[in-house]
Design an enzyme around this catalytic site. Structure first.
Site, short mmCIF file in Angstrom:
data_model
loop_
_atom_site.label_atom_id
_atom_site.label_comp_id
_atom_site.label_asym_id
_atom_site.label_seq_id
_atom_site.Cartn_x
_atom_site.Cartn_y
_atom_site.Cartn_z
CG ASP A 231 -9.50 -1.42 -23.19
OD1 ASP A 231 -10.55 -1.87 -23.68
OD2 ASP A 231 -8.57 -2.11 -22.76
CD GLU B 102 0.20 -7.13 10.82
OE1 GLU B 102 -0.42 -8.21 10.72
OE2 GLU B 102 -0.36 -6.02 10.89
N PRO C 278 0.80 -1.23 0.00
CG PRO C 278 -0.74 -1.52 1.72
CD PRO C 278 0.54 -2.07 1.17
NE ARG D 126 -7.76 -6.09 -20.87
CZ ARG D 126 -8.27 -5.16 -21.66
NH1 ARG D 126 -7.65 -4.00 -21.78
NH2 ARG D 126 -9.39 -5.37 -22.31
#
Ligand code: 4GS
Length: 248
Positions: A173, A120, A93, A158
């Site tokens: 897209d 953790e 994160p 992709r």
């Protein structure tokens, strides 16, 4: 494009390698995913990969040594295959937020290795010595880096020429043009009393293209005004786009 992934749960990656567009890309050798389990690089009989945190607190920490030996194994495999090792990416994160642009850019840096954390945290000394790049899929905490790694590999695969079949196109897209996608419709023409916008039934291709562009602009301005700013700053908006935006 070759991906190497360090993970305690290699079986999870069949979700990527066995299904749909990404499954086909692997089958056609447009991409390959090599899975590396740090447990296979443990020297002790118990195959320990984690331990308690110095300083205390709940949760276990992944040990540096099994992870570092795994990454070393990847580099040896790259050497043996005569290919250049690209960056080692940690899914976390605290990393830079992944984006469509990053997917396209990373496709050009060559082979990528992903380290998927569990527990953790990971011993910081492993991160400092081995990780080139930290990437995040968003501001939330997952139980492992496997799903973020798969999300990023999906977005990259992709984009590989030939990965999408006829009738699928990455260029069309949402986000490739910096804007949100326009609304789509298919049969039936009337569904629960709701009709398809007339312009889409008329077969006038230029009018359809204009309508779609305007819907994209309208939706993006309403839902993601930040993307309009970025599109403008990077020269993705035409005079007509600007004129239409002013009319809203
Ligand atoms: C993310 C994320 C993540 C962090 C992995 C705690 C297990 C976990 N990775 N984007 N340890 N968000 N990683 O939550 O990439």
């Amino acid at each position: 494009m070759r991906f190497d992934v360090v993970t305690l749960f290699p079986e999870m990656f069949s979700a990527l390698t066995q299904w749909g567009v990404t499954g086909r890309a692997c089958e056609q050798s447009l991409a390959s995913v090599h899975l590396w389990n740090p447990r296979d690089f443990c020297s002790d009989a118990r195959k320990t990969v984690d331990d308690r945190a110095y300083g205390g607190g709940p949760g276990m920490v992944m040990m540096a040594k099994p992870l570092e030996d795994t990454v070393a194994g990847i580099h040896v495999a790259h050497q043996a295959a005569g290919i250049k090792s690209g960056p080692v990416c940690l899914l976390a994160p605290q990393g830079e937020q992944f984006s469509q642009k990053m997917a396209a850019d990373l496709l050009n840096v060559g082979n990528l290795s992903f380290v998927c954390g569990r527990y953790e945290a990971i011993d910081q000394r492993f991160v400092d010595r081995n990780v080139d790049l930290q990437l995040s899929i968003g501001d939330f905490v997952l139980s492992g880096g496997e799903i973020p790694a798969m999300a990023m590999m999906d977005a990259m695969m992709r984009l590989i020429p030939g990965a999408l079949g006829d009738g699928e196109s990455a260029a069309q897209d949402s986000f490739m043009n910096g804007l949100l996608d326009f609304p789509h419709y298919t049969r039936p023409e009337i569904y629960e009393n709701l009709s398809v916008p007339d312009v889409l039934l008329g077969g006038h291709h230029a009018k359809i293209a204009d309508w779609r562009r305007q819907k994209s602009l309208e939706l993006t301005l309403r839902l993601r005004p930040d993307l309009i700013e970025t599109a403008r700053a990077t020269g993705l908006l035409t005079q007509e786009d600007e004129q239409f935006l002013r009319s809203l």
